[in-house]
Write a protein that holds these residues in place. Structure first.
Motif, mmCIF file in Angstrom:
data_model
loop_
_atom_site.group_PDB
_atom_site.id
_atom_site.type_symbol
_atom_site.label_atom_id
_atom_site.label_comp_id
_atom_site.label_asym_id
_atom_site.label_seq_id
_atom_site.Cartn_x
_atom_site.Cartn_y
_atom_site.Cartn_z
ATOM 1 N N ARG A 54 96.885 8.915 202.887
ATOM 2 C CA ARG A 54 95.936 8.900 201.767
ATOM 3 C C ARG A 54 94.537 9.276 202.254
ATOM 4 N N PRO A 55 93.870 10.156 201.531
ATOM 5 C CA PRO A 55 92.566 10.636 201.992
ATOM 6 C C PRO A 55 91.407 9.749 201.575
ATOM 7 N N LYS A 56 90.381 9.766 202.350
ATOM 8 C CA LYS A 56 89.154 9.032 202.011
ATOM 9 C C LYS A 56 87.970 9.868 202.496
ATOM 10 N N ARG A 57 87.063 10.153 201.579
ATOM 11 C CA ARG A 57 85.820 10.816 201.998
ATOM 12 C C ARG A 57 84.696 9.811 201.805
ATOM 13 N N ALA A 58 83.972 9.536 202.875
ATOM 14 C CA ALA A 58 82.972 8.463 202.852
ATOM 15 C C ALA A 58 81.871 8.752 201.833
ATOM 16 N N ALA A 59 81.397 7.678 201.198
ATOM 17 C CA ALA A 59 80.309 7.786 200.220
ATOM 18 C C ALA A 59 79.063 8.386 200.875
ATOM 19 N N GLU A 60 78.836 8.030 202.143
ATOM 20 C CA GLU A 60 77.650 8.540 202.847
ATOM 21 C C GLU A 60 77.711 10.063 202.958
ATOM 22 N N ASP A 61 78.919 10.574 203.189
ATOM 23 C CA ASP A 61 79.061 12.023 203.356
ATOM 24 C C ASP A 61 78.952 12.753 202.019
ATOM 25 N N VAL A 62 79.533 12.168 200.970
ATOM 26 C CA VAL A 62 79.430 12.785 199.645
ATOM 27 C C VAL A 62 77.952 12.865 199.252
ATOM 28 N N ALA A 63 77.243 11.757 199.442
ATOM 29 C CA ALA A 63 75.825 11.722 199.076
ATOM 30 C C ALA A 63 75.026 12.723 199.912
ATOM 31 N N PHE A 64 75.378 12.825 201.179
ATOM 32 C CA PHE A 64 74.707 13.784 202.071
ATOM 33 C C PHE A 64 74.858 15.203 201.514
ATOM 34 N N ALA A 65 76.106 15.548 201.142
ATOM 35 C CA ALA A 65 76.377 16.903 200.659
ATOM 36 C C ALA A 65 75.610 17.184 199.358
ATOM 37 N N VAL A 66 75.561 16.178 198.468
ATOM 38 C CA VAL A 66 74.869 16.357 197.182
ATOM 39 C C VAL A 66 73.360 16.506 197.427
ATOM 40 N N ALA A 67 72.809 15.637 198.260
ATOM 41 C CA ALA A 67 71.368 15.695 198.515
ATOM 42 C C ALA A 67 70.991 17.019 199.170
ATOM 43 N N ARG A 68 71.805 17.471 200.114
ATOM 44 C CA ARG A 68 71.548 18.762 200.768
ATOM 45 C C ARG A 68 71.587 19.897 199.746
ATOM 46 N N PHE A 69 72.488 19.805 198.792
ATOM 47 C CA PHE A 69 72.626 20.872 197.794
ATOM 48 C C PHE A 69 71.357 20.986 196.948
ATOM 49 N N TYR A 70 70.851 19.831 196.489
ATOM 50 C CA TYR A 70 69.641 19.885 195.653
ATOM 51 C C TYR A 70 68.402 20.181 196.500
ATOM 52 N N GLN A 71 68.433 19.733 197.745
ATOM 53 C CA GLN A 71 67.324 20.057 198.645
ATOM 54 C C GLN A 71 67.191 21.575 198.826
ATOM 55 N N THR A 72 68.336 22.255 198.839
ATOM 56 C CA THR A 72 68.333 23.695 199.123
ATOM 57 C C THR A 72 68.364 24.532 197.845
ATOM 58 N N GLY A 73 67.887 23.974 196.748
ATOM 59 C CA GLY A 73 67.692 24.781 195.535
ATOM 60 C C GLY A 73 68.838 24.734 194.547
ATOM 61 N N GLY A 74 69.785 23.822 194.744
ATOM 62 C CA GLY A 74 70.899 23.704 193.796
ATOM 63 C C GLY A 74 70.413 23.253 192.428
ATOM 64 N N SER A 75 71.101 23.714 191.376
ATOM 65 C CA SER A 75 70.646 23.309 190.038
ATOM 66 C C SER A 75 71.741 22.609 189.252
ATOM 67 N N LEU A 76 73.002 22.770 189.685
ATOM 68 C CA LEU A 76 74.116 22.088 189.001
ATOM 69 C C LEU A 76 75.182 21.822 190.033
ATOM 70 N N GLN A 77 75.569 20.586 190.185
ATOM 71 C CA GLN A 77 76.752 20.307 191.005
ATOM 72 C C GLN A 77 77.719 19.466 190.205
ATOM 73 N N ASN A 78 79.013 19.687 190.467
ATOM 74 C CA ASN A 78 80.067 18.997 189.727
ATOM 75 C C ASN A 78 81.031 18.343 190.708
ATOM 76 N N TYR A 79 81.253 17.041 190.513
ATOM 77 C CA TYR A 79 82.236 16.349 191.368
ATOM 78 C C TYR A 79 83.632 16.744 190.939
ATOM 79 N N TYR A 80 84.410 17.264 191.884
ATOM 80 C CA TYR A 80 85.819 17.517 191.619
ATOM 81 C C TYR A 80 86.582 16.524 192.487
ATOM 82 N N MET A 81 87.036 15.488 192.003
ATOM 83 C CA MET A 81 87.056 14.968 190.650
ATOM 84 C C MET A 81 86.059 13.795 190.532
#
Ligand code: GAL
Length: 823
Positions: free
Chosen positions: A260-287
């Motif tokens: 069973r897979p687990k992606r840490a909350a810290e890593d998900v948040a890191f990826a989201v914050a990096r996306f908006y830091q670098t000019g992202g305007s829309l991100q969607n959690y799948y799922m």
């Protein structure tokens, strides 16, 4: 007078329509010229039930999202050509309206190819069987059907006024899905198709922009977007397109036999914050909510019934903590910075060694992101007159460039440990009382009778995939003229999937199945063929059709390749090839045809009580039960069973296969999130069934009456341990860094015990916290006991005023608490 009335009517129309104009540039989407930061989450409507939708959507909104994304599932809606189904959990318009009523936007990914671990990637199998059709390429038959379905969905949504231009919630629509990943093998015709798809979509005139994900060569009339675990490095192919991340994989899916897979909350948040830091305007959690592959909807093949995905809302709709709240805090902060992020002047600073700063200046507001991509060392950043420590693989956000409001690696929210609780229904007998009946196999395994004849081995898809099961039957005469006569004989079968059960002359001779990603199997077993006529009956059982890859639709399903009788005489081997024989086919199983799972089946009375056979293949079991009290999600424990289907009150819960265990190795006890995640890391559940628990949505149950459970057991198993439970928070572990508020919640039940509490530098993971080397002078345990026991929620600020001075000096202090919930 008439002119006045007309003006009035027009005025009314103008005032009732909250028509919105959606535009975009490289910075963001704009609604009526106003820039929007969009934070979205995928909830696939058929993976839950209409009764679950409002709660899931409310939780998504409370989690800080302002948009919901869904695919549209063509093969579910058009199971037969031009025969449509939009009822129950396929009521797409009801789902979209539920999102609208919650005041959220929608990204509608029509596809109609969707991938999505959904059978055949969402394509109907009848489409594959149309004359001259070729999928996802310049082919008139295919394009005509794709246009027909896409137009149907757009027209339905227009009729309900669901597009933004009509005042509705749909801001963005998608055509195709990741075609760019597989385009090359389709050559020039693929390119023609891709451009046609973009133009066809735009011609539908929805007023909402169209996107194509993972499509680097997308024409400028559509926006190409990124999918993956990280999309900070992505740049769209068109200078005027905003940066969109259509799939931020919040975790991963499971296949039968996988861990069973687990992606840490810290890593998900890191990826989201990096996306908006670098000019992202829309991100969607799948799922955002993965849910359940009910019935036969799982694709792959070999994808499990659970599509939990380690998403912020778990399969049952519970908050998956800390992921839900840790990302919620991030969303709220990002939303509060909407203006600087979408309009501010941007400056990037490279601090070296993986550390970067981004400053957004908007009028009087200056906001800072400091990120550290280094996987092992913390960054000590000097910015103006500040010294900031940014932990490895994290992003710090300072909305005023002065004070850190959020760091992706610092979790200031609870971790919930979910437990399965006793049924709790009144007067529920301790064990379920079963009746059973055998699947009627005689027509196939003894008589070899079926309605379809062919002198070749057919792809199982030829019958339009109306069932998982297909009998492949032939008879073979063996006499002394045969080269195999007098040898040691065996039967050898090759298949691409998925599960095979072989019978010769009415006797079961063995089974074989492939694996996720290893689609072929070779099966060989010794058989005593008799002189004269021998009956061979092979039952093929699909576990979902292939859903991904170039030309995936041409991939054969079922028995294929060869069926041979192999004769061995010392070193000499002779083969009798049966592929060109006269084959007889019979679709489905007797019990499925006669709906033994339905209370209205004409066979509903003919079940045997008393002696209960166990480990008997091809067996139907039936029992009744009372629904667990309350509203907590209900699960069915199928430990002890092999493989098959389960139905509750006629609702197919999906395929079950608890006997398929995950490998013993490949699990990480200590999961270090500080590196690029992929699905091979941070796994758990080694040596356990990949899926033991099966979701029974409350609306499948009668709360007060008698409920019926029916199992079809294909391999053989023992149902005597089967039981129903509810899924609740068992313990809540709170975590708060100094000056942050620690909130604990048992989600509707009370806190009964505080097992651990320490303010200082405690360590460990939930369930095994340990005190550190320094601690507040007051008794943290009794402070927590006083504040929390007997309550459903409690909160405390983690600081020395409450917990007393510590000797921790400059090292960061935090509060860790383990609370037990009433179950
Ligand atoms: C993507 C695809 C999704 C889903 C995901 C994996 O490539 O677009 O539909 O299949 O992978 O869960």
């Amino acid at each position: 007078m008439a002119a006045k009335a007309l003006t009035l009517l027009l005025l009314c129309l103008v005032t009732v329509c909250n028509c919105m104009e959606v535009t975009y540039d490289s910075r963001s989407f704009m609604i009526d010229g106003e820039r929007k930061l969009l934070i979205s989450g995928s909830i696939h409507y058929p993976r839950s039930t209409p009764e679950m939708w409002p709660d899931l959507i409310k939780k998504a909104k409370a989690g800080g999202l302002n948009m919901i994304e869904t695919y549209v599932f063509w093969n579910a809606h058009e199971p037969e050509q031009r025969k449509y189904d939009f009822t129950g959990n396929l009521d797409l318009m009801r789902f979209l309206k539920t999102v609208r009523d919650e005041g959220m936007y929608i990204m509608l990914r029509i596809g109609p190819y969707v991938c999505a671990e959904w059978t055949f990637g969402g394509f109907p199998v009848w489409l594959h069987n149309l004359d001259g059709v070729k999928f996802r390429t310049a082919n008139d038959v295919f394009m005509n059907e794709m246009q027909n379905f896409t137009t149907l969905i757009v027209d339905m949504a227009k009729k309900e006024k669901l597009f933004a231009r009509q005042g509705g919630p749909i801001l963005i629509t998608q055509i195709e899905n990741e075609f760019g990943n597989v385009e090359h093998p389709y050559g020039e015709a693929g390119k023609v198709y891709m451009n046609w798809a973009a133009n066809m979509a735009v011609s539908l005139d929805t007023g909402s922009p169209w996107i194509m994900c993972q499509q680097k060569d997308a024409p400028p009339i559509v926006i190409n977007t990124c999918n993956g675990w990280y999309c900070d490095d992505f740049t769209p192919n068109n200078a005027s397109s905003p940066k969109i991340w259509t799939e931020n994989w919040a975790g991963w899916f499971m296949s039968w036999g996988s861990v069973r897979p687990k992606r840490a909350a810290e890593d998900v948040a890191f990826a989201v914050a990096r996306f908006y830091q670098t000019g992202g305007s829309l991100q969607n959690y799948y799922m955002y909510h993965g849910g359940t592959n009910f019935g036969r909807t799982a694709g792959g093949p070999y994808i499990t019934t659970s599509y939990d995905y380690d998403a912020p809302l778990d399969e049952y709709g519970n908050l998956n903590e800390p992921k839900y709240s840790h990302t919620k805090q991030l969303h709220n902060l990002l939303m509060s910075m909407e203006k600087p992020l979408t309009e501010g002047k941007v400056t990037h600073i490279d601090f070296g060694n993986g550390a970067e700063g981004t400053v957004f200046v908007d009028g009087q507001t200056t906001s800072c992101f400091f990120s550290n991509k280094n996987t092992s060392s913390d960054a000590l950043i000097k910015y103006q007159d500040m010294n900031i420590t940014v932990p490895a693989w994290s992003v710090s956000i300072l909305p005023d460039c002065q004070t850190e409001a959020y760091n992706t690696a610092k979790v200031n929210t609870q971790t919930s440990v979910m437990v399965k609780r006793e049924n709790g229904a009144e007067n529920q007998p301790s064990a379920l009382k079963w009746s059973w009946r055998p699947e009627n196999l005689d027509v196939a395994v003894i008589q070899g009778k079926g309605s379809i004849h062919a002198s070749e081995i057919l792809d199982q898809k030829v019958l339009n995939d109306m069932s998982d099961y297909l009998w492949y039957m032939t008879s073979v005469d063996i006499d002394e003229k045969d080269p195999v006569w007098g040898t040691n004989m065996s039967i050898r079968i090759n298949g691409t999937g998925h599960v095979l059960h072989a019978y010769v002359n009415g006797e079961y001779v063995g089974s074989k199945w492939a694996k996720y990603d290893v689609h072929n199997y070779d099966f060989e077993t010794p058989v005593k063929f008799k002189p004269g006529r021998n009956q061979i009956s092979l039952l093929s059982a699909l576990v979902g059709l292939k859903n991904y890859g170039a030309f995936f639709d041409d991939y054969r399903a079922g028995v294929c390749g060869f069926v041979d009788i192999v004769g061995r005489n010392g070193d000499e081997i002779v083969t009798k090839d049966l592929a060109g024989h006269q084959w007889v086919y019979k679709n489905s199983l007797h019990g499925l045809d006669n709906q033994l799972y339905s209370q209205t089946s004409k066979f509903s009375a003919k079940w045997q009580l008393g002696y209960l056979p166990v480990n008997r293949s091809m067996t139907w079991y039936k029992t009744t039960f009372k629904a667990p009290l309350g509203k907590d999600p209900v699960v069915l424990d199928l430990l002890g069973l092999g493989k098959g289907y389960a139905w509750v009150n006629g609702n197919n819960l999906g395929r079950y296969w608890p006997s398929y265990l995950a490998p013993e190795d490949g699990c990480d006890d200590e999961c270090d999130y500080r590196a690029k995640y992929d699905a091979s890391q941070c796994n758990y559940g080694c040596g356990e069934p990949t899926q033991r628990w099966y979701h029974v949505p409350r609306d499948f149950l009668s709360a007060t009456g008698v409920n019926e459970l029916v199992l079809f057991e294909e391999f053989g198993g023992n149902p005597s341990q089967v039981n129903f439970k509810t899924v609740v928070v068992g313990s809540a572990c709170g975590s708060a860094y100094e000056h942050k508020t620690m909130e604990l919640s048992c989600q509707g039940r009370s806190i009964t015990q505080i097992k651990f509490a320490s303010f200082g530098n405690p360590m460990g993971t939930c369930g095994s916290f340990k005190k550190g080397t320094c601690e507040g002078s007051k008794d943290a345990l009794s402070i927590l006991q006083k504040a929390c026991i007997g309550k459903e929620t409690c909160s405390l600020v983690a600081n020395e005023n409450i917990f007393g001075p510590t000797s921790c000096a400059d090292s960061p202090k935090k509060l860790l608490v383990e609370a037990v919930c009433a179950i």
